[in-house]
Design an enzyme around this catalytic site. Structure first.
Site: not given
Ligand code: SAM
Length: 204
Positions: A52
């Site tokens: 992000s």
């Molecule tokens: N905060 C993170 C960082 O600093 O890198 C960014 C996260 S990214 C925007 C969103 C994440 O949510 C992705 O890695 C994605 O695979 C994960 N995600 C999506 N659906 C999910 C779920 N049901 N459970 C856990 N993680 C999930």
């Protein structure tokens, strides 16, 4: 990054500014993006996901009004960068990621950098942390149509959550507070996040 994108906007929490000034963000992304590590935007981390934008990481962290004794549930470990920021500010972070590959990479980086107060789970975070846990704070780092009961049930009374909520390409970043009955939600700003894919979120 600290001067322009955090202090230069509305990030005023000195603890967050200090922690984000200390954590090497480049460690959480592929080598090919290292030269952009402190730029003002999200960057690819593989599996179609992103680390992000630093300002949004700071804004969401600030909204949570963290205390050193907090136990925090994070849904969407991704690169582990937000996890690292939380880890320096609270007692313990529980973080869930649906992709094995991303969780394992994040676990390796966080261990190498000496972050120890973190528990990882690989699975569907929309279902919450497995077992009977109650958290002081919950942060969703991917977009959800609405905050699911499965997660609200794991938030302590008076606890806070921050989440990008909405059905379209952009979402409303909201701060929620769990009340004795129900929750209140307040709008922070419009955001654009990847989707949370899971049983109580978006379909694959
Ligand atoms: N905060 C993170 C960082 O600093 O890198 C960014 C996260 S990214 C925007 C969103 C994440 O949510 C992705 O890695 C994605 O695979 C994960 N995600 C999506 N659906 C999910 C779920 N049901 N459970 C856990 N993680 C999930």
């Amino acid at each position: 990054m600290v001067k322009l994108d955090l202090r230069g906007r509305d990030i005023t929490d000195e603890d967050i500014i200090k922690v984000m000034g200390e954590i090497p963000r480049e460690e959480f992304m592929p080598l090919s993006y290292h030269s952009q590590a402190y730029s003002d935007g999200p960057l690819p981390i593989g599996m179609g996901q992103t680390i992000s934008q630093p300002y949004i990481v700071a804004l969401m962290t600030q909204a949570l009004k963290l205390r050193p004794d907090c136990e925090v549930l994070e849904i969407g470990t991704g690169s582990g960068y937000q996890t690292a920021v939380l880890s320096r500010l609270v007692k313990k972070v529980y973080t869930i990621e649906r992709f094995n590959e991303l969780s394992e990479t994040a676990q390796a980086v966080l261990a190498r950098l000496g972050f120890a107060n973190i528990e990882f789970f690989i699975g569907d975070g929309s279902r919450g942390w497995p077992g009977k846990m109650r958290f002081d704070r919950i942060i969703l780092t991917a977009a959800i149509p609405k905050m699911p009961e499965s997660l609200l049930g794991e938030l302590k009374a008076g606890g806070l959550y921050v989440a990008p909520v909405g059905e379209g390409g952009s979402q409303r970043l909201v701060l929620g507070e769990k009340k004795p009955v129900g929750c209140t939600e307040s709008f922070i700003c419009d955001v654009r996040f990847v989707k949370l894919v899971g049983q109580f979120a978006y379909e694959e």
